[in-house]
Design an enzyme around this catalytic site. Sequence first.
Site, mmCIF file in Angstrom:
data_model
loop_
_atom_site.group_PDB
_atom_site.id
_atom_site.type_symbol
_atom_site.label_atom_id
_atom_site.label_comp_id
_atom_site.label_asym_id
_atom_site.label_seq_id
_atom_site.Cartn_x
_atom_site.Cartn_y
_atom_site.Cartn_z
ATOM 1 N N GLU A 108 0.934 -1.254 0.176
ATOM 2 C CA GLU A 108 -0.172 0.123 -0.205
ATOM 3 C C GLU A 108 0.913 0.823 -0.567
ATOM 4 O O GLU A 108 0.342 2.406 -0.322
ATOM 5 C CB GLU A 108 -0.967 -0.079 1.301
ATOM 6 C CG GLU A 108 -2.085 -0.825 1.566
ATOM 7 C CD GLU A 108 -1.436 -2.287 2.103
ATOM 8 O OE1 GLU A 108 -2.016 -3.703 2.121
ATOM 9 O OE2 GLU A 108 -0.520 -2.761 2.114
ATOM 10 N N GLU A 387 3.240 -6.173 -11.200
ATOM 11 C CA GLU A 387 5.013 -6.055 -11.534
ATOM 12 C C GLU A 387 5.941 -6.721 -12.086
ATOM 13 O O GLU A 387 6.437 -6.423 -12.855
ATOM 14 C CB GLU A 387 5.457 -6.112 -10.032
ATOM 15 C CG GLU A 387 4.719 -5.223 -8.684
ATOM 16 C CD GLU A 387 5.083 -5.627 -7.482
ATOM 17 O OE1 GLU A 387 5.401 -4.950 -6.627
ATOM 18 O OE2 GLU A 387 4.830 -6.900 -7.077
#
Length: 480
Positions: A108, A387
């Site tokens: 986060e 990612e």
Amino acid sequence: MGPEKPFPAQSHRAKPKPSKPCFKKRKRSRLPKQAEGKMAMAASRGELVYKIYRALTYGLSPLLHLHLHWRKFRGLEHPLRWPERLGRPSLPRTPGLLLWFHAVSLGEGMAAIPVIKCCSQLRPDVNILMTTTTFSAFEVLKNRIPANVIYQFAPIDTPSAMDAFLGYWKPNGIVIMESELWPNLIVGASKCGIGLALLNARLSAKSFRNWSRPVLFPLISLLLSKFSLIVPLSSVQAIHFQLLQAPPFSINFSGDLKYAVDECEPLVKDVGRIEDLQKQLSQKRVWMAASIHRVMLGVHKGLTQTYPDLVTIIVPRHPQHGKEIAEELQKGGKTVALRSQHEKLIPGTSIYVVDTLGELRQLYKLSPIAVIGGSFFPGLAGHNISEAAAAGCAVLTGESHHVGHFSHMVIEMQQLNPLSVMQVSGKLDLEKALGKLFSDAKILESRQKAAKEAFNALSSSVVTNAWNLLNFHFLRQVFS
């Protein structure tokens, strides 16, 4: 008779005019009163549940303080800065406007950094405070946030800690990342007149079920009513927030900020180490198992029988488990290299265990294939696939019902290109899929290209969109 003609006509015109508005007015006035009554009743129930929560957290404060000491003893809290978790600051409050960004942990926090950078560049008059909860997040993020950002550990959600924190820092606005819906924080901020925004908002399926229960529903409705901006990461999440009675006018879309991984540049010291590892892997067949379950070790064993030059990069979900995995594999006769010990890939090394934090984005670039764990068994929540896609890996993950709150990423990427994410059902299916990718360079290349293109399409302008929403719908009101 002549003068009497206009009189009935005049009375005919006059009659309907008052009767229609009166009729409509009565109907309209009754509905708002009913709605207002229901809203007032729901709000009062929410306030009651909050008072109970506040009393409980006040009563449990001594135990929570002992728990913090226990976490410090185990190395889970900062050895010197742990009092910040009790609302005790370690840095001065700079005069002027202050915007507080709060994220629970590393993922986060990384999603918040691109927005923080935007704010720092475009609003230099605003001081920025960032908090996280976990020590592991602090270790990585402290080197990646802009130099002018104040970094503190977030206070626990007890009345004394939260009131002390808000009283000292006096933020003008608070931007909460994802799902940190702590009642004392939100209600305390609202009572102080502090604006609230929720970015990349999400609720896990379990959290949504719990908040939907009759006992907790009034509380979550009260908490969500305090936000002037809620930016959910998907349309499904938006529906969840609406069902929990978030104000419809507060909900806006920008895209998932976890697609903004390319916005975070690697540290200089990490680049050299990554390049060194890349040279060691240059003549090997490589695949990466990220946030793995032990099923991946069985897959590795099966693949090495066909591909003796294979190297499997294993990235445990929790780095502290890396040493345990390495020791277990060494007992089984495997030659293992441990990244935290700067061990090299000597001849015969087939497994490289990454037990460090903050390097995953760069390590993906060393492998043509990435298997994202946390998605092969029931009860797991999946992990971020963006990612690996950003690095140009062929992306493999478990079936949709095990992917958890990252299922929207899988769906979005597959809608753009079905080849962008390959979903497999278990060990045998995964081993077969990896064998096919290793044996056919064209299939591997098409998968890599599809993942990269899908990521590029979804990540385009996501940070700009989030910043524009935050600036237009939130900061203008907060700083006016």
